[in-house]
Scaffold this motif. Structure first.
Motif, mmCIF file in Angstrom:
data_model
loop_
_atom_site.group_PDB
_atom_site.id
_atom_site.type_symbol
_atom_site.label_atom_id
_atom_site.label_comp_id
_atom_site.label_asym_id
_atom_site.label_seq_id
_atom_site.Cartn_x
_atom_site.Cartn_y
_atom_site.Cartn_z
ATOM 1 N N GLU A 1 -7.834 3.895 -6.377
ATOM 2 C CA GLU A 1 -6.617 3.167 -6.741
ATOM 3 C C GLU A 1 -6.628 1.747 -6.171
ATOM 4 O OE1 GLU A 1 -6.870 6.229 -5.751
ATOM 5 O OE2 GLU A 1 -5.994 7.402 -7.378
ATOM 6 N N LEU A 2 -7.053 1.636 -4.912
ATOM 7 C CA LEU A 2 -7.009 0.338 -4.231
ATOM 8 C C LEU A 2 -8.098 -0.604 -4.754
ATOM 9 C CD1 LEU A 2 -5.465 -0.995 -1.891
ATOM 10 C CD2 LEU A 2 -7.215 -0.127 -0.324
ATOM 11 N N ILE B 1 -11.079 2.488 2.186
ATOM 12 C CA ILE B 1 -9.679 2.117 2.403
ATOM 13 C C ILE B 1 -9.606 1.764 3.890
ATOM 14 C CG2 ILE B 1 -7.279 2.899 2.423
ATOM 15 C CD1 ILE B 1 -8.019 4.975 0.308
ATOM 16 N N GLU C 1 2.012 2.912 -2.334
ATOM 17 C CA GLU C 1 1.617 3.896 -3.353
ATOM 18 C C GLU C 1 0.497 4.801 -2.873
ATOM 19 O OE1 GLU C 1 0.799 2.630 -7.246
ATOM 20 O OE2 GLU C 1 2.873 2.061 -7.637
ATOM 21 N N ILE C 2 -0.300 4.325 -1.913
ATOM 22 C CA ILE C 2 -1.397 5.185 -1.443
ATOM 23 C C ILE C 2 -1.160 5.754 -0.041
ATOM 24 C CG2 ILE C 2 -3.151 4.089 -2.904
ATOM 25 C CD1 ILE C 2 -4.212 2.788 -0.247
ATOM 26 N N ASN C 3 -0.125 5.294 0.637
ATOM 27 C CA ASN C 3 0.136 5.786 1.993
ATOM 28 C C ASN C 3 1.424 6.604 2.054
ATOM 29 O OD1 ASN C 3 -2.083 4.589 3.283
ATOM 30 N ND2 ASN C 3 -1.016 2.644 3.455
ATOM 31 N N PRO C 4 1.329 7.846 2.500
ATOM 32 C CA PRO C 4 2.577 8.586 2.758
ATOM 33 C C PRO C 4 3.210 8.010 4.024
ATOM 34 C CG PRO C 4 0.710 9.834 3.569
ATOM 35 C CD PRO C 4 0.137 8.601 2.922
ATOM 36 N N THR D 1 -5.681 12.007 3.236
ATOM 37 C CA THR D 1 -4.699 11.265 4.033
ATOM 38 C C THR D 1 -4.057 10.150 3.222
ATOM 39 O OG1 THR D 1 -6.355 9.718 4.898
ATOM 40 C CG2 THR D 1 -5.953 11.714 6.188
ATOM 41 N N ASN D 2 -4.485 9.992 1.981
ATOM 42 C CA ASN D 2 -3.892 8.980 1.095
ATOM 43 C C ASN D 2 -3.403 9.633 -0.188
ATOM 44 O OD1 ASN D 2 -6.243 7.075 2.573
ATOM 45 N ND2 ASN D 2 -4.241 6.121 2.265
ATOM 46 N N LEU D 3 -2.506 8.917 -0.855
ATOM 47 C CA LEU D 3 -1.965 9.424 -2.117
ATOM 48 C C LEU D 3 -2.747 8.827 -3.281
ATOM 49 C CD1 LEU D 3 1.818 8.903 -1.222
ATOM 50 C CD2 LEU D 3 0.398 10.940 -0.822
ATOM 51 N N GLY D 4 -2.903 9.614 -4.340
ATOM 52 C CA GLY D 4 -3.539 9.109 -5.553
ATOM 53 C C GLY D 4 -2.470 8.818 -6.593
ATOM 54 N N ARG E 1 0.810 -1.230 0.000
ATOM 55 C CA ARG E 1 0.000 0.000 0.000
ATOM 56 C C ARG E 1 0.837 1.272 0.000
ATOM 57 N NH1 ARG E 1 -5.276 -1.811 3.423
ATOM 58 N NH2 ARG E 1 -5.764 -3.554 2.057
#
Ligand code: SF4
Ligand SMILES: [Zn+2]
Ligand SMILES: [Zn+2]
Lengths: 63, 336
Positions: free
Chosen positions: B283-284, B242, A28-31, B309-312, A26
């Protein structure tokens, strides 16, 4: 080269645990949320095109 | 032959595609129960409905978190609630940071910039920060339309936001009314509904949607679609859970791709004329292929770049996808 550090930036547990498959999947979606040197929770700001994370001891990282 | 025997997609062709009316709750449920073999047909019909009643343009939006984390509410999906042991720490963005984020968003071709805060509702400090932020964005020469998502509002706050030039307000009902109390205990679905009515009444555009995959039944997905149709939002934002570490939902399963696509298409049939936006969890849940299928299955708006709070995925990948799909980006002049 990616420097792994002592702690996982996603879950904060020691890298040596080897239980970070989901964390990596994960990424790619979590900083990053935890400082990889001291596992303190970091103050994270996400913007449309990037992120920055600050550890009160080890300073800022950006992506 | 009774109505129940008539194929739900035939009904949808007549009611939704031909007349532009939303599908009833019972028929949305039947659409949600279509087997996998009929998913391509459902998606194709949802796409036809979108093309006929909304057109080929896609609205692009960027979002920014002005105030992150530390929220007193207990929405069980949310990593920004101060009640759960999540890794998210409180943060405030300053005005130069907000102006820069608006600039980055405009540079993607987006026409909408949504300023979000993790709060039950805004206080004076937050509203003055929003006001100063909007003024600074305008002073920088950026003409992007500004939306806000600041929680529940009083009438006075609604009027203030309207006076600031906010043209759209996001406030999600999150899930079906019958499921809401399982998801949130610190406020009610009805309180959210009240805010939405005030927004509409004040002449701002209403953006309202929710999150799929929070333990709701398929009947409750249909119920939610019907409740949204009753509200009639200008935009419906579709998020897919998520599972956030530390929240009560951290171990929930991600919605399977086919169920997610069926839900997108069924919501399009319930809301033929609304902007239907791919939002968090895209994305997920969908991946690259599923995203394209969704764009060809009823979606006509996306969030580009990162979330709260999440990246795209990077904006240029979404823009390249739209070019490939031959879907023009909605321009600012068309929205004014
Ligand atoms: S009100 Fe918003 S920020 Fe607060 S917990 Fe609920 S979803 Fe999260
Ligand atoms: Zn980990
Ligand atoms: Zn540190």
């Amino acid at each position: 080269m990616t420097v792994l550090g002592v702690y996982c930036e996603t879950c904060g547990k020691p890298q040596a645990d080897n239980e970070h498959a989901v964390c990596r999947a994960r990424q790619e979606i979590n900083p990053p949320r935890y400082c990889r040197e001291c596992r303190r929770r970091m103050v994270v700001q996400i913007t449309p095109t990037g992120w920055s994370a600050r550890c009160s001891v080890h300073g800022d990282i950006e992506g | 032959m009774t109505v129940a025997d008539t194929d739900v997609l035939d009904i949808a062709r007549e009611v939704v595609l031909e007349r532009g009316e939303g599908l009833s709750e019972a028929d949305v449920l039947r659409a949600l129960r279509l087997p996998d073999e009929r998913l391509p047909e459902l998606l194709e019909l949802a796409h036809q409905v979108r093309m006929r009643w909304c057109g080929p343009e896609v609205e692009i939006e960027g979002i920014i978190s002005l105030k992150t984390g530390g929220c007193p509410e207990d929405c069980h999906f949310c990593s920004q609630s101060g009640r759960f042991p999540t890794p998210v720490r409180s943060a405030w963005l300053d005005i130069p940071g907000l102006v820069k984020a608006a600039e980055q968003t405009r540079a993607t071709g987006a026409t909408e910039f949504c300023i979000v805060a993790a709060v039950r509702g805004p206080d004076k400090r937050l509203l003055s920060q929003v006001k100063a932020g909007i003024e600074a964005i305008r002073a920088s020469g950026n003409d992007i339309q500004i939306a806000c998502s600041l929680g529940m509002l009083t009438q006075e706050q609604v009027d203030e936001l309207k006076a600031m030039g906010v043209h759209r307000y996001n406030h999600n009902l999150e899930t079906a009314r019958s499921h809401f109390a399982n998801v949130v205990t610190t406020h009610t679905w009805e309180e959210r509904w009240e805010t939405l009515l005030m927004i509409r009444e004040a002449g701002m555009e209403v953006c309202c949607g929710g999150i799929i995959g929070m333990g709701e039944t398929v009947e409750q997905r249909a119920e939610f679609a019907a409740q949204l149709a009753e509200l009639g939002p200008d935009e419906c934002t579709m998020n897919f859970l998520i599972p956030q570490p530390g929240t009560p939902y951290e171990n929930y399963e991600v919605v399977p791709g086919k169920d997610a696509l069926r839900t997108v298409a069924a919501f399009r049939l319930a809301l033929p004329r609304a902007l239907l936006r791919f939002s968090g969890g895209r994305e997920l849940t969908f991946g690259d292929l599923g995203t394209e299928q969704g764009m060809l299955g009823g979606i006509n708006a996306i969030i580009v770049g990162n979330y709260l709070t999440n990246l795209g995925r990077p904006a240029d990948r979404d823009l390249a996808m739209l070019t490939e799909l031959n879907m023009p980006i909605k321009a600012l002049s068309e929205t004014l």
